[in-house]
Design an enzyme around this catalytic site. Structure first.
Site, PDB file in Angstrom:
ATOM      1  N   TYR A 152       6.807 -23.044 -47.703  1.00 56.75           N
ATOM      2  CA  TYR A 152       6.724 -21.656 -47.225  1.00 56.75           C
ATOM      3  C   TYR A 152       8.101 -21.238 -46.743  1.00 56.75           C
ATOM      4  CZ  TYR A 152       5.042 -17.662 -44.409  1.00 56.75           C
ATOM      5  OH  TYR A 152       4.837 -16.419 -43.863  1.00 56.75           O
ATOM      6  N   ILE A 156      -0.162 -15.064 -51.534  1.00 50.97           N
ATOM      7  CA  ILE A 156      -0.804 -15.412 -50.273  1.00 50.97           C
ATOM      8  C   ILE A 156      -0.648 -14.183 -49.400  1.00 50.97           C
ATOM      9  CG2 ILE A 156      -0.792 -16.932 -48.258  1.00 50.97           C
ATOM     10  CD1 ILE A 156       0.162 -19.176 -50.113  1.00 50.97           C
ATOM     11  N   ARG A 200      11.455 -15.039 -40.223  1.00 55.67           N
ATOM     12  CA  ARG A 200      10.771 -15.661 -39.083  1.00 55.67           C
ATOM     13  C   ARG A 200      11.502 -16.912 -38.595  1.00 55.67           C
ATOM     14  NH1 ARG A 200       5.592 -13.962 -36.658  1.00 55.67           N
ATOM     15  NH2 ARG A 200       4.715 -12.453 -38.097  1.00 55.67           N
ATOM     16  N   THR A 219       0.893 -18.045 -40.295  1.00 59.01           N
ATOM     17  CA  THR A 219       1.461 -17.052 -39.373  1.00 59.01           C
ATOM     18  C   THR A 219       0.413 -16.026 -38.973  1.00 59.01           C
ATOM     19  OG1 THR A 219       3.589 -17.302 -40.481  1.00 59.01           O
ATOM     20  CG2 THR A 219       3.315 -15.378 -39.067  1.00 59.01           C
ATOM     21  N   THR A 220      -0.315 -15.503 -39.965  1.00 63.66           N
ATOM     22  CA  THR A 220      -1.331 -14.488 -39.707  1.00 63.66           C
ATOM     23  C   THR A 220      -2.470 -15.054 -38.883  1.00 63.66           C
ATOM     24  OG1 THR A 220      -0.755 -13.573 -41.867  1.00 63.66           O
ATOM     25  CG2 THR A 220      -2.712 -12.686 -40.823  1.00 63.66           C
ATOM     26  N   LYS A 231       5.302 -20.572 -51.331  1.00 56.70           N
ATOM     27  CA  LYS A 231       5.012 -19.201 -50.901  1.00 56.70           C
ATOM     28  C   LYS A 231       6.360 -18.575 -50.586  1.00 56.70           C
ATOM     29  CE  LYS A 231       2.858 -16.393 -47.281  1.00 56.70           C
ATOM     30  NZ  LYS A 231       2.146 -16.393 -45.980  1.00 56.70           N
ATOM     31  N   TYR A 290      13.827 -22.579 -35.411  1.00 59.93           N
ATOM     32  CA  TYR A 290      14.538 -22.695 -34.133  1.00 59.93           C
ATOM     33  C   TYR A 290      15.613 -23.775 -34.165  1.00 59.93           C
ATOM     34  CZ  TYR A 290      15.729 -22.623 -29.228  1.00 59.93           C
ATOM     35  OH  TYR A 290      16.423 -22.523 -28.066  1.00 59.93           O
TER      36      TYR A 290
END
Length: 295
Positions: free
Chosen positions: A137, A207, A142, A48-49, A165, A111
């Site tokens: 994850y 993380i 999100r 994401t980052t 994570k 989604y």
């Protein structure tokens, strides 16, 4: 025991951009080297980052390959290869592995989403077809999907699914996951502000977004806790609270890239639709950087 990917702090590394929004591969190499020189334990690329969602497929693979070559085996390189398309994710995993990724970070389908049974089917399908270990994850803020401890338990039976994570913010859920999975699933904090609390429940590290600007400090905090120096770890967790809050005062990675640019780390801008943070939020970020002596 399953293969352990890393213990301690991994940086969810930004993908540096030029002003024209192209990927700055030279800056990426410099960031990888700087992170390793500052004792980071592993690097997550194209998470994401790392703005995975706005990288083209060819860019995605080239960013991973560039990081692998720059790291040169000094730390594990974990590639973000999750997708809401199961078959596409396998293709992405294969290409990431082909350019040298050591492990795969796989976000839950977003989604279109799915049920808990769907999550189990999705991840097992992928795990059956990849050659490297997988870190699940879970970031429901999100994705709109939250993995349950019972789902982790079922997935932990697969030899390739070795860790999670966890960014659901629910410490009770973390405790239940540890209770159900024991040593069969490593747990990493996915939230900088919960690193020590999650390690207190059996987690083995983080993380981190914060470690983009404080790699040594995050490495040390984890090493301190895991070696029994709980007070120093707790002290840094508390000390960094204001900065962590500022780093999430806007959509990640907007603030962390701004912080890196302020510190001269050449992260560049974020790609649209992400836009620069407000002047008041930026002023607060600078104040928090000053509190920790970073500027």
């Amino acid at each position: 025991m399953k293969e352990r990917i890393f213990t301690g702090a991994a940086t969810a590394l930004v993908t540096p951009m030029n002003e024209d929004m192209s990927v700055n591969y030279e800056a990426l190499k410099a960031l990888v080297n700087s992170q390793i020189e500052n004792k980071i334990d592993a690097l997550v690329i194209c998470g994401t980052t790392g703005e995975k969602s706005t990288l083209r497929y060819d860019e995605h693979i080239k960013v991973i390959e560039t990081a692998v070559k720059a790291a040169d085996g000094r730390v594990p390189i974990i590639a973000g290869t999750g997708s809401n398309d199961t078959v596409y994710s396998v293709e992405l995993c294969d290409d990431a592995v082909s350019v040298g990724a050591d492990a795969l970070l796989m976000v839950t389908p977003y989604y279109n989403k799915t049920s808990q049974v769907g999550l189990i089917t999705h991840y097992n399908y992928i795990a059956d077809r990849v050659s490297k270990p997988i870190i699940l994850y879970n970031v429901p803020s999100r994705t709109g999907v939250a993995m349950k401890p019972e789902t982790y338990f079922e997935l932990s039976k697969h030899e390739k699914i070795v860790a999670v994570k966890e960014a659901n913010g629910d410490l009770s859920s973390v405790a239940e996951t540890k209770y159900l999975c024991g040593d069969n699933l490593d747990i990493y904090s996915g939230n900088d502000d919960q690193t020590v609390p999650i390690m207190s429940l059996g987690g083995i590290g983080v993380i981190s977004v914060l470690s983009n600007i404080c790699p040594y400090e995050m490495h040390k905090m984890c090493a301190d806790y895991l070696s029994g120096n709980i007070k120093d770890a707790m002290d840094y967790q508390i000390k960094s609270t204001g900065l962590v809050k500022a780093l999430f005062s806007d959509v990640n990675p907007i603030p962390v890239k701004e912080a890196m640019n302020i510190m001269g780390l050449n992260a560049g801008p974020c790609r649209l639709p992400l836009v620069p943070m407000s002047s008041s939020a930026r002023d607060n970020l600078i104040a928090k950087l000053k509190e920790l002596g970073l500027v």
